[in-house]
Design a protein around this motif. Sequence first.
Motif, PDB file in Angstrom:
ATOM      1  N   MET A  21       4.190  19.178 -15.114  1.00 54.13           N
ATOM      2  CA  MET A  21       5.258  18.601 -16.176  1.00 54.13           C
ATOM      3  C   MET A  21       6.583  19.710 -16.340  1.00 54.13           C
ATOM      4  N   HIS A  22       6.110  20.724 -16.275  1.00 58.78           N
ATOM      5  CA  HIS A  22       7.044  21.843 -16.499  1.00 58.78           C
ATOM      6  C   HIS A  22       7.848  21.860 -15.052  1.00 58.78           C
ATOM      7  N   GLY A  23       7.567  21.443 -13.804  1.00 56.80           N
ATOM      8  CA  GLY A  23       8.179  21.564 -12.862  1.00 56.80           C
ATOM      9  C   GLY A  23       9.047  20.182 -12.643  1.00 56.80           C
ATOM     10  N   TRP A  24       8.517  19.055 -13.273  1.00 61.81           N
ATOM     11  CA  TRP A  24       9.219  17.834 -13.378  1.00 61.81           C
ATOM     12  C   TRP A  24      10.578  18.187 -14.392  1.00 61.81           C
ATOM     13  N   LEU A  25      10.287  18.578 -15.408  1.00 62.21           N
ATOM     14  CA  LEU A  25      11.415  18.864 -16.328  1.00 62.21           C
ATOM     15  C   LEU A  25      12.621  19.528 -15.670  1.00 62.21           C
ATOM     16  N   ARG A  26      12.130  20.837 -14.876  1.00 56.37           N
ATOM     17  CA  ARG A  26      13.086  21.695 -14.351  1.00 56.37           C
ATOM     18  C   ARG A  26      13.968  20.879 -13.252  1.00 56.37           C
ATOM     19  N   LEU A  27      13.070  19.956 -12.465  1.00 53.44           N
ATOM     20  CA  LEU A  27      13.611  19.289 -11.483  1.00 53.44           C
ATOM     21  C   LEU A  27      14.667  18.427 -11.830  1.00 53.44           C
ATOM     22  N   LYS A  28      14.227  17.728 -13.066  1.00 54.31           N
ATOM     23  CA  LYS A  28      15.174  16.682 -13.623  1.00 54.31           C
ATOM     24  C   LYS A  28      16.321  17.251 -14.486  1.00 54.31           C
ATOM     25  N   GLY A  29      16.324  18.464 -14.677  1.00 52.98           N
ATOM     26  CA  GLY A  29      17.639  18.952 -15.321  1.00 52.98           C
ATOM     27  C   GLY A  29      17.480  19.115 -16.732  1.00 52.98           C
ATOM     28  N   TYR A  30      16.327  19.505 -17.207  1.00 56.55           N
ATOM     29  CA  TYR A  30      15.974  19.771 -18.817  1.00 56.55           C
ATOM     30  C   TYR A  30      15.973  21.162 -18.824  1.00 56.55           C
ATOM     31  N   ARG A  31      17.205  21.604 -19.721  1.00 59.40           N
ATOM     32  CA  ARG A  31      17.378  23.050 -19.610  1.00 59.40           C
ATOM     33  C   ARG A  31      17.315  23.554 -20.996  1.00 59.40           C
ATOM     34  N   ASP A  32      17.100  25.061 -21.110  1.00 55.18           N
ATOM     35  CA  ASP A  32      17.101  25.578 -22.542  1.00 55.18           C
ATOM     36  C   ASP A  32      16.377  24.781 -23.624  1.00 55.18           C
ATOM     37  N   LEU A  33      15.018  24.458 -23.290  1.00 58.73           N
ATOM     38  CA  LEU A  33      14.138  23.706 -24.283  1.00 58.73           C
ATOM     39  C   LEU A  33      13.566  24.980 -25.042  1.00 58.73           C
ATOM     40  N   SER A  34      13.402  24.704 -26.300  1.00 56.92           N
ATOM     41  CA  SER A  34      12.529  25.607 -27.051  1.00 56.92           C
ATOM     42  C   SER A  34      11.055  25.408 -26.797  1.00 56.92           C
ATOM     43  N   PRO A  35      10.317  26.657 -27.036  1.00 54.09           N
ATOM     44  CA  PRO A  35       8.914  26.526 -26.600  1.00 54.09           C
ATOM     45  C   PRO A  35       8.054  25.396 -27.208  1.00 54.09           C
ATOM     46  N   GLU A  36       8.510  24.978 -28.365  1.00 54.91           N
ATOM     47  CA  GLU A  36       7.899  23.960 -29.143  1.00 54.91           C
ATOM     48  C   GLU A  36       7.911  22.560 -28.555  1.00 54.91           C
ATOM     49  N   VAL A  37       9.101  22.439 -27.944  1.00 56.87           N
ATOM     50  CA  VAL A  37       9.515  21.001 -27.381  1.00 56.87           C
ATOM     51  C   VAL A  37       9.022  21.194 -25.797  1.00 56.87           C
ATOM     52  N   GLU A  38       9.296  22.209 -25.052  1.00 57.93           N
ATOM     53  CA  GLU A  38       8.846  21.877 -23.600  1.00 57.93           C
ATOM     54  C   GLU A  38       7.099  22.302 -23.702  1.00 57.93           C
ATOM     55  N   GLU A  39       6.766  23.201 -24.174  1.00 57.33           N
ATOM     56  CA  GLU A  39       5.006  23.328 -23.994  1.00 57.33           C
ATOM     57  C   GLU A  39       4.508  21.842 -24.847  1.00 57.33           C
ATOM     58  N   GLY A  40       4.999  21.506 -25.903  1.00 60.26           N
ATOM     59  CA  GLY A  40       4.601  20.202 -26.429  1.00 60.26           C
ATOM     60  C   GLY A  40       4.452  18.978 -25.669  1.00 60.26           C
ATOM     61  N   ILE A  41       5.430  18.849 -25.000  1.00 60.99           N
ATOM     62  CA  ILE A  41       5.350  17.585 -24.021  1.00 60.99           C
ATOM     63  C   ILE A  41       4.753  17.839 -22.854  1.00 60.99           C
ATOM     64  N   CYS A  42       4.602  19.207 -22.512  1.00 61.24           N
ATOM     65  CA  CYS A  42       3.656  19.426 -21.205  1.00 61.24           C
ATOM     66  C   CYS A  42       2.061  19.036 -21.821  1.00 61.24           C
ATOM     67  N   GLN A  43       1.725  19.548 -22.881  1.00 59.90           N
ATOM     68  CA  GLN A  43       0.588  19.245 -23.427  1.00 59.90           C
ATOM     69  C   GLN A  43       0.297  17.853 -23.807  1.00 59.90           C
ATOM     70  N   VAL A  44       1.145  16.936 -23.942  1.00 60.22           N
ATOM     71  CA  VAL A  44       1.058  15.630 -23.887  1.00 60.22           C
ATOM     72  C   VAL A  44       0.472  15.095 -22.821  1.00 60.22           C
ATOM     73  N   LEU A  45       1.406  15.477 -21.685  1.00 62.23           N
ATOM     74  CA  LEU A  45       0.799  15.142 -20.357  1.00 62.23           C
ATOM     75  C   LEU A  45      -0.538  15.370 -19.861  1.00 62.23           C
ATOM     76  N   SER A  46      -0.933  16.703 -20.287  1.00 60.55           N
ATOM     77  CA  SER A  46      -2.124  17.105 -19.927  1.00 60.55           C
ATOM     78  C   SER A  46      -3.235  16.453 -20.631  1.00 60.55           C
ATOM     79  N   HIS A  47      -2.902  16.003 -22.090  1.00 58.98           N
ATOM     80  CA  HIS A  47      -3.883  15.358 -22.841  1.00 58.98           C
ATOM     81  C   HIS A  47      -3.979  13.951 -22.129  1.00 58.98           C
ATOM     82  N   MET A  48      -3.087  13.205 -21.836  1.00 57.29           N
ATOM     83  CA  MET A  48      -2.953  11.856 -21.274  1.00 57.29           C
ATOM     84  C   MET A  48      -3.737  11.771 -20.132  1.00 57.29           C
ATOM     85  N   TRP A  49      -3.653  12.802 -19.221  1.00 57.65           N
ATOM     86  CA  TRP A  49      -4.619  12.855 -17.973  1.00 57.65           C
ATOM     87  C   TRP A  49      -5.995  12.877 -18.147  1.00 57.65           C
ATOM     88  N   LEU A  50      -6.396  13.761 -18.972  1.00 57.12           N
ATOM     89  CA  LEU A  50      -7.724  13.945 -19.346  1.00 57.12           C
ATOM     90  C   LEU A  50      -8.007  12.436 -20.113  1.00 57.12           C
TER      91      LEU A  50
END
Length: 501
Positions: free
Chosen positions: A385-414
């Motif tokens: 999800m970190h890779g997808w955000l960078r490849l799609k141009g999501y820049r300068d995100l705060s740690p809470e926003v970037e890590e939070g949405i990545c954790q959501v995808l991890s939780h969804m996969w589990l």
Amino acid sequence: MDSSDSSYVSRPRAYGHTAPSYPWRRSRFMRWLCKFFKGTGCRVSNGRHSHLIGGESMLHRPVKPADDQSKDANEDLDHANALSLVEDAKKPNAPGYRGQGIDDDELAKAIQESLSMPSYQPYQPVQFLPRGYRICGGCHHEIGYGHYLSCMGTFWHPQCFRCYACGQLIRETEFSLSGTYPYHKSCYKELHHPKCDVCHEFIPTNRAGLIEYRAHPFWGQKYCPSHEHDHTPRCCSCERMESRNTRYIYLGEGRSLCLECLESAIMDAGDCQPLYHSIRDYYEGMNMRIDQQIPMLLVERQALNEAMEGEKYGHHHMPETRGLCLSEEQTVSSIHKRPRIGGNKILDMRTHPQKLIRRCEVTAILVLYGLPRLLTGSILAHELMHGWLRLKGYRDLSPEVEEGICQVLSHMWLESEIMPGSTSVPSSSSYAPSSSSAMPSSKKAAKSDTEKKLGEFFMHQIAHDTSTAYGEGFRAANAAVNKYGLRRTLDHIHFTGAFPV
């Protein structure tokens, strides 16, 4: 009969007590009369009893018994008889006339005291417990006469006072009681005193005399507080402590792995490739295809820490980093061949350096080796999800926003792995699994109960993380995705850099 100092004690009968009698108690006034008429031979009476003062009976005024009269009436008779005797004694020709005056003050004082003093003591009945009141807590029969034991409102025959656990007589002066059941202290401790799941000894009491222990919030494993400081191994995956009757596998670098996590552990890149591709398929199934071929490496902890230090993009990582999405060119030592396990430790660990070339915004994804399949997969889902955000141009995100949405995808996969049939994507999201790219059901092997429990634990870890970036970030991102869907949430993040509220 002089009853001035007597007191009544009832004699118990078979099922009750005898009727009370009321002996005459002389008042000070009557004692004064006896003293006054001493030597005259007069008999002083209160209507129920008479006292011979001395000599032959020269004066006797019998009064009819008044047992059926009230207390007040009896006292009136006492005073009337006494006053009559006094008047007769004052006459010169009366027997016993002493030829001297009577002290009026003394007489008045004696009469006053006689009026206020009862002629007998109040009757205090002796209580007797009714038959059948004491029932033995052991044989449940009535306790008759003889010795018995009593504690907390329960009674026992001495021969019935036995330990509820072992059935032997309790002869010690100290014992334990649970409800109405007695125990030897040792038997009660064996049954009810908590034991440590690590050393299997009774958990000791603290200085205040209370039983103090630690317990894992998910597994419920109880252990002595001392094991947190005595270097007892803890599984680097599930966090459970090593029990004295089991041996964990030592992975090196301060990491140990329990036998349950070892069953599905990913030990080299060859083991991890199928899992990595299945997660890329999962993203593609949600219309989040990653076109670039991003290398994936399985590494040791030291190599991961070194790569993290050389990374310039994004430094918001967990206290123990398990994965990393690289954006810089680096040389990383990856595990080349699956190591052997012997003597509870890893043998023949082989690594080789690999030069990573930057061809896009993402150079490679690194994952810590030796973790079970579901944990490794959740790390891969997070880093992808970190890779997808960078490849799609999501820049300068705060740690809470970037890590939070990545954790959501991890939780969804589990959730999709341990709950078959669950897409783990809110219905309002346009990122829904497509029929053409959905993972075939044959690729999802049936999970054992142990693996499902591990998956639930990893989901629990994500949901209850206490850190700001990963914990609070996940909960804010998850609330936004549940309310607006994944697509709208990502679009809002892209334009505003924050979650929709």
